[in-house]
Enzyme design. Structure first.
Site, PDB file in Angstrom:
ATOM      1  N   HIS A   1      37.344  39.468  43.640  1.00  0.00           N
ATOM      2  CA  HIS A   1      38.373  39.204  44.652  1.00  0.00           C
ATOM      3  C   HIS A   1      37.783  39.045  46.044  1.00  0.00           C
ATOM      4  CE1 HIS A   1      41.071  40.198  41.336  1.00  0.00           C
ATOM      5  NE2 HIS A   1      41.833  39.315  41.944  1.00  0.00           N
TER       6      HIS A   1
ATOM      7  N   GLU B   1      46.660  36.218  31.129  1.00  0.00           N
ATOM      8  CA  GLU B   1      45.303  36.531  31.591  1.00  0.00           C
ATOM      9  C   GLU B   1      44.617  37.583  30.728  1.00  0.00           C
ATOM     10  OE1 GLU B   1      45.438  37.691  35.709  1.00  0.00           O
ATOM     11  OE2 GLU B   1      47.153  38.985  35.432  1.00  0.00           O
TER      12      GLU B   1
ATOM     13  N   ASP C   1      40.814  36.330  35.015  1.00  0.00           N
ATOM     14  CA  ASP C   1      40.855  37.490  34.132  1.00  0.00           C
ATOM     15  C   ASP C   1      40.778  37.094  32.669  1.00  0.00           C
ATOM     16  OD1 ASP C   1      40.900  39.844  35.681  1.00  0.00           O
ATOM     17  OD2 ASP C   1      42.884  39.293  36.413  1.00  0.00           O
TER      18      ASP C   1
ATOM     19  N   CYS D   1      46.360  29.178  37.666  1.00  0.00           N
ATOM     20  CA  CYS D   1      46.210  29.639  39.053  1.00  0.00           C
ATOM     21  C   CYS D   1      44.892  30.391  39.254  1.00  0.00           C
ATOM     22  CB  CYS D   1      47.399  30.505  39.472  1.00  0.00           C
ATOM     23  SG  CYS D   1      47.535  32.018  38.510  1.00  0.00           S
TER      24      CYS D   1
HETATM   25  C1  PEP Z   1      43.417  35.318  37.546  1.00  0.00           C
HETATM   26  O1  PEP Z   1      43.121  36.359  36.961  1.00  0.00           O
HETATM   27  O2  PEP Z   1      42.998  34.192  37.207  1.00  0.00           O
HETATM   28  C2  PEP Z   1      44.281  35.356  38.742  1.00  0.00           C
HETATM   29  C3  PEP Z   1      44.713  34.267  39.307  1.00  0.00           C
HETATM   30  O3  PEP Z   1      44.573  36.591  39.243  1.00  0.00           O
HETATM   31  P1  PEP Z   1      43.539  37.440  40.115  1.00  0.00           P
HETATM   32  O4  PEP Z   1      42.350  36.556  40.404  1.00  0.00           O
HETATM   33  O5  PEP Z   1      44.216  37.850  41.355  1.00  0.00           O
HETATM   34  O6  PEP Z   1      43.200  38.564  39.215  1.00  0.00           O
HETATM   35 MG    MG Z   2      44.219  38.153  37.401  1.00  0.00          MG
END
Ligand code: PEP
Ligand code: MG
Length: 590
Positions: A214, A457, A481, A528
């Site tokens: 992140h 995910e 994820d 996403c």
């Molecule tokens: C993902 O896991 O692809 C996602 C978009 O959520 P995050 O990156 O915030 O875990």
């Molecule tokens: Mg995620």
């Protein structure tokens, strides 16, 4: 001596500037430029803070001198002598003055910068006793910083971290303040990164972190060159070194030769020209050569990011990572009204376009409080994260659901739930949503309709799509994820980053199947995760039938460029060949 460090490419582009080493524990220290006429006052703040600490030590020494030799421990008196010596050290004093006078750093920034310079010298000492004095230096710096807290900074009332432009004076020192700065740190939490969003830095380098950690995601959203997983960079790079950050190749070049510098400056200009060209596509609809409409949405962390999303031509927000509203607040979570206003602001910022709000996804590498990694759980990525955390704290979750429902009265909101894997979790979530509505009814408060979506995910979710298709209006594939959990690779750990593979056949099958199943029953589906914003994968995802991509605003135009050049029909057979290949990466490249 020039050398280069290889890490993981995170955010595209090239930055050239001077290194600013920031200890992970000191990212809280304000970093801003002062105007030249504030230099004497700023130097005075450090002097007064330092003198306060010296006075305190003198007072302690007097108290101790009144004790008998038995009660006055020798170690303590020796320690106080060392502290006094360090506080009066010319290198510390002159160094701090240098950063303030020559670079126009604010007092705290100057002090911690000089601390890093001297600490490095201690690290390199052979003598163990002297090496250990680094801890004393850190202690006295903390004390001086604390003593300075009570002294009003000339900038404190303006803003904590103004941008360079806002604060650079038009004096001779302007050039110094205009030199781009590159932040070098061992580690930064996502919340730390968020703090730096409005900061003076033109690039980032961290020792640790994976491409989809992140921290990397926030760096990418800032659209400035960044490299993570550049191990030892915070040890090898010295304060004020000239560095080049090549965010495309994941390389950091330290102390570059004039020839290398010229080459990168050329690349940097070229990159700017290319980006400038892409802005022409802003209002062009994203349609493939064979007429397939493609939806390009934005991922945002804060409501104010909506402005960048709109100006990049996003047709909505596909992922508002609402947890960023919850982070770095020392446990004081945002209440219903604060959240409601934030969600409304995001809606207003998108001017009528839909906003997908993901319910809070705290945990793993997104701790609530910055710099406080979850050390209480052995495997935080497999622990109480995202929807699990929400269901474990229904009051907190209900507060968020009520805030989102209330905001939905003012525009189109989609509610997206992360990390679901069990039908019981789905049912509990829906029950809580009903309860949130009932609570608003009881209060006589207005709320709006929501479309309900789930993130795919966890492999388990992708393997039980029937259940998800039954309960949800749309699905959004979180590839970050999904890859982590399918391949058992910690997405934030650079030591296994080479195994983190979006083209792994197992990952591709889960992604392809989710898209195909949704398309077959006309259920909306998007991606996403970071794959959606990576132009390398645009054609493959189009070929697999994806028509909705959500990514950082800064990636939208480059992805649109790919979409405009693609023939989705032709790509379908190629994508099937990649999917059914034993070695998809080879077929993909070939
Ligand atoms: C993902 O896991 O692809 C996602 C978009 O959520 P995050 O990156 O915030 O875990
Ligand atoms: Mg995620």
């Amino acid at each position: 001596m020039s050398f280069s460090i290889h890490g993981l490419a995170v955010a595209r582009g090239i930055a050239v500037g001077r290194a600013v080493l920031v200890a992970s524990s000191r990212v809280n220290v304000a970093h801003y430029f002062i105007a030249e006429d504030q230099v004497p006052a700023e130097i005075d703040r450090v002097r007064v803070g330092r003198n306060a600490v010296i006075d305190e030590i003198h007072r302690l020494q007097r108290t101790i001198s009144l004790m008998g030799p038995k009660e006055a421990p020798h170690e303590l008196t020796a320690l106080m002598d060392v502290h006094l010596m360090l506080l009066q050290d010319e290198e510390l004093i002159q160094g701090v003055k240098h950063w303030i006078e020559e670079r126009l750093y604010n007092a705290e920034w100057a002090l911690t910068t000089q601390l890093e310079v001297i600490a490095r010298q201690f690290d390199e000492m052979e003598d163990e006793y002297l090496r250990e004095r680094k801890a004393d230096l850190e202690q006295i710096t903390e004390k001086v910083l604390a003593a300075m807290q009570g002294l009003a900074s000339p900038m404190a009332t303006a803003t904590l971290r103004p941008t360079r432009k806002a604060s650079a004076s038009d004096s001779a020192s302007e050039a110094a303040a205009d030199t781009p700065l590159i932040l070098i740190a061992h580690d930064l939490s996502p919340a730390d990164m968020l703090q730096f969003k409005q900061s003076v830095f033109a690039g980032f380098v961290t020792d640790v972190g994976g491409r989809t950690s992140h921290t990397a995601i926030v760096a990418r959203s800032m659209d400035i060159p960044a490299v993570v997983g550049a191990r030892l960079s915070s040890h090898l790079i010295r304060q004020d070194d000239w560095v080049i950050v090549d965010g495309d190749a994941g390389i950091v070049i330290v102390d570059p030769s004039p020839i290398v510098l010229a080459e990168y400056e050329f690349k940097q200009r070229q990159g700017e020209i290319d980006r400038g060209r892409l802005t022409r596509l802003r209002h062009t609809p994203a349609v493939t050569l064979d007429g397939q409409k493609v939806e390009l949405l934005a991922n945002i962390e804060m409501p104010e990011d909506a402005a960048a999303a709109v100006s990049a031509g996003a047709v909505g927000v596909g992922l508002f990572r609402s947890e960023f509203l919850f982070m770095g607040r020392q446990g004081r979570l945002p209440d219903e009204d604060e959240q409601y206003l934030a969600y409304r602001n995001a809606l207003e910022g998108m001017a009528g376009l839909p906003v997908t709000i993901r319910t809070v996804d705290i945990g793993s590498d997104k701790p609530l409080d910055k710099s406080s990694k979850d050390e209480t759980h052995l495997n935080p990525a497999l622990g109480l994260r995202a929807i699990r955390w929400c269901l474990a704290d229904p009051d907190m979750f209900l507060t968020q659901l009520r805030a989102i429902l209330r905001a939905a009265a003012f525009g189109r909101i989609n509610l997206l739930v992360p990390m679901l894997a069990h039908v019981t979790e789905i049912r509990q979530t829906l029950e809580l949503l009903d309860r949130a509505r009932a609570q608003l009814d009881e209060r006589g408060m207005v709320y709006g309709p929501l479309k309900l979506g789930a993130m795919i995910e966890i492999p388990a979710a992708a393997l039980m799509l029937d259940v998800f298709l039954k309960y949800f209006d749309f699905l959004s594939i979180g590839t970050n994820d999904l890859i982590q959990y399918t391949l058992a690779i910690d997405r934030a750990d650079e030591s296994v980053a080479h195994l983190y593979d979006p083209l792994h056949p197992a990952v591709l099958h889960l992604v392809a199947d989710t898209i195909a199943r949704c398309n077959a029953c006309s259920k909306d589906v998007s991606v996403c995760g970071e794959m959606a914003g990576d132009v390398t994968f645009t054609r493959l995802l189009l070929g697999l039938g994806l028509r909705s991509f959500s990514m950082h605003p800064s990636q939208i135009l480059a992805v649109k460029h790919e979409v405009l050049r693609a023939d989705a029909g032709k790509l379908a057979s190629w994508a099937q060949a990649v999917l059914t290949s034993e070695d998809p990466a080879a077929t993909f490249a070939g």
